[in-house]
Design a protein around this motif. Sequence first.
Motif, PDB file in Angstrom:
ATOM      1  N   ARG A   1       0.840  -1.209   0.000  1.00  0.00           N
ATOM      2  CA  ARG A   1       0.000   0.000   0.000  1.00  0.00           C
ATOM      3  C   ARG A   1       0.869   1.251   0.000  1.00  0.00           C
ATOM      4  O   ARG A   1       1.829   1.357   0.759  1.00  0.00           O
ATOM      5  CB  ARG A   1      -0.914   0.022   1.234  1.00  0.00           C
ATOM      6  CG  ARG A   1      -2.190  -0.724   0.998  1.00  0.00           C
ATOM      7  CD  ARG A   1      -3.308  -0.280   1.882  1.00  0.00           C
ATOM      8  NE  ARG A   1      -2.937  -0.260   3.272  1.00  0.00           N
ATOM      9  CZ  ARG A   1      -3.739   0.161   4.236  1.00  0.00           C
ATOM     10  NH1 ARG A   1      -4.946   0.605   3.949  1.00  0.00           N
ATOM     11  NH2 ARG A   1      -3.370   0.143   5.481  1.00  0.00           N
TER      12      ARG A   1
ATOM     13  N   TRP B   1     -14.095   9.171   2.090  1.00  0.00           N
ATOM     14  CA  TRP B   1     -13.439   8.569   3.243  1.00  0.00           C
ATOM     15  C   TRP B   1     -14.520   8.196   4.252  1.00  0.00           C
ATOM     16  O   TRP B   1     -15.491   8.939   4.413  1.00  0.00           O
ATOM     17  CB  TRP B   1     -12.441   9.549   3.872  1.00  0.00           C
ATOM     18  CG  TRP B   1     -11.221   9.741   3.026  1.00  0.00           C
ATOM     19  CD1 TRP B   1     -11.075  10.617   1.996  1.00  0.00           C
ATOM     20  CD2 TRP B   1      -9.996   9.016   3.121  1.00  0.00           C
ATOM     21  NE1 TRP B   1      -9.824  10.480   1.432  1.00  0.00           N
ATOM     22  CE2 TRP B   1      -9.135   9.511   2.109  1.00  0.00           C
ATOM     23  CE3 TRP B   1      -9.522   7.998   3.960  1.00  0.00           C
ATOM     24  CZ2 TRP B   1      -7.851   9.025   1.918  1.00  0.00           C
ATOM     25  CZ3 TRP B   1      -8.232   7.523   3.770  1.00  0.00           C
ATOM     26  CH2 TRP B   1      -7.411   8.028   2.759  1.00  0.00           C
TER      27      TRP B   1
ATOM     28  N   PHE C   1      -4.414   8.640   8.095  1.00  0.00           N
ATOM     29  CA  PHE C   1      -4.079   7.508   7.233  1.00  0.00           C
ATOM     30  C   PHE C   1      -2.610   7.128   7.402  1.00  0.00           C
ATOM     31  O   PHE C   1      -2.283   5.943   7.539  1.00  0.00           O
ATOM     32  CB  PHE C   1      -4.381   7.809   5.766  1.00  0.00           C
ATOM     33  CG  PHE C   1      -4.192   6.601   4.890  1.00  0.00           C
ATOM     34  CD1 PHE C   1      -5.207   5.667   4.755  1.00  0.00           C
ATOM     35  CD2 PHE C   1      -2.990   6.368   4.234  1.00  0.00           C
ATOM     36  CE1 PHE C   1      -5.033   4.520   3.977  1.00  0.00           C
ATOM     37  CE2 PHE C   1      -2.801   5.237   3.462  1.00  0.00           C
ATOM     38  CZ  PHE C   1      -3.829   4.305   3.335  1.00  0.00           C
TER      39      PHE C   1
ATOM     40  N   GLU D   1      -2.911   3.808   9.465  1.00  0.00           N
ATOM     41  CA  GLU D   1      -2.949   2.749   8.449  1.00  0.00           C
ATOM     42  C   GLU D   1      -1.559   2.245   8.067  1.00  0.00           C
ATOM     43  O   GLU D   1      -1.417   1.208   7.441  1.00  0.00           O
ATOM     44  CB  GLU D   1      -3.697   3.230   7.200  1.00  0.00           C
ATOM     45  CG  GLU D   1      -5.147   3.623   7.455  1.00  0.00           C
ATOM     46  CD  GLU D   1      -5.978   2.487   8.020  1.00  0.00           C
ATOM     47  OE1 GLU D   1      -5.786   1.331   7.585  1.00  0.00           O
ATOM     48  OE2 GLU D   1      -6.813   2.748   8.915  1.00  0.00           O
ATOM     49  N   LYS D   2      -0.546   3.021   8.413  1.00  0.00           N
ATOM     50  CA  LYS D   2       0.860   2.635   8.193  1.00  0.00           C
ATOM     51  C   LYS D   2       1.138   2.100   6.770  1.00  0.00           C
ATOM     52  O   LYS D   2       1.439   0.908   6.584  1.00  0.00           O
ATOM     53  CB  LYS D   2       1.281   1.576   9.210  1.00  0.00           C
ATOM     54  CG  LYS D   2       1.168   2.021  10.664  1.00  0.00           C
ATOM     55  CD  LYS D   2       1.627   0.923  11.588  1.00  0.00           C
ATOM     56  CE  LYS D   2       1.367   1.228  13.042  1.00  0.00           C
ATOM     57  NZ  LYS D   2       1.997   2.400  13.560  1.00  0.00           N
TER      58      LYS D   2
ATOM     59  N   LYS E   1      -8.321   4.898  19.428  1.00  0.00           N
ATOM     60  CA  LYS E   1      -7.528   3.725  19.055  1.00  0.00           C
ATOM     61  C   LYS E   1      -7.228   2.858  20.277  1.00  0.00           C
ATOM     62  O   LYS E   1      -7.235   1.630  20.200  1.00  0.00           O
ATOM     63  CB  LYS E   1      -6.207   4.151  18.389  1.00  0.00           C
ATOM     64  CG  LYS E   1      -6.382   4.693  16.990  1.00  0.00           C
ATOM     65  CD  LYS E   1      -6.789   3.592  16.022  1.00  0.00           C
ATOM     66  CE  LYS E   1      -7.172   4.154  14.663  1.00  0.00           C
ATOM     67  NZ  LYS E   1      -7.697   3.129  13.754  1.00  0.00           N
TER      68      LYS E   1
END
Length: 241
Positions: free
Chosen positions: A7, A35, A78, A82-83, A224
């Motif tokens: 990605r 999004w 992101f 999302e790394k 998170k």
Amino acid sequence: MSNNKYRIALAGNPNTGKSTLFNALTGMNQHTGNWPGKTVEQAIGLFTYESDTYEIIDLPGTYSLYSNSTDEEVARDFIIFEKPDVTLVVVDATSLERNLNLALQVLEMTSSVILCVNLIDEATKKGITVNAKILSTQLGIPVVTMSARNKIGIDSLLSTIQQMVLGKISVRPLVVPYSEEVETKIKELEPSIKDLFGDQYPTRWIALRLLDGDTKLLQSLTDKLVEKENNHLHVKERVIL
């Protein structure tokens, strides 16, 4: 032959040719939507290079990655949560100094960064020369000069992305030094941040955002933590059952 999927995040200021690069890489193999939970458009595309597949996410064009707007929050979240395997930061070769502000912010968040110096043809017309080698040495990351519109430098970029995802490029991202007072406070905060999140997120960057009073980031991080705790409880319940 390998057949992996990676990605890539595509970041940059507005009007740097970011969308042009996205289109050059993905062609018609892309789709847009919003999004999740936001009214910000999301563009995702796919391309292959030497049997590997790359999913590329075109982040909203922003001048910074603070919490000043929804676009900035989306781009920031992101990269942090999302790394992506690689973050491409697209800058305008004719306005390099102004554009590098965003690049330096991204470097505080992740080390897997490639700087794409776009519009190199426009820079040449204006008599501007960009020394990619010196810039790469100073920033500690790969730098690729290109003109996405004219498909110049695309092959070099693809090769660099591949080398980065395979771990063949060693990076030493520039660490921006702050005042002695700020650096002291960062060092004081980092152990507590590490206790909460371990190595999940860049502690220095979080410390800087907290010192800046970024309450929206604090909320995202709290969410998170709660999510992580809930997942942990669900796993424990399954084990008990």
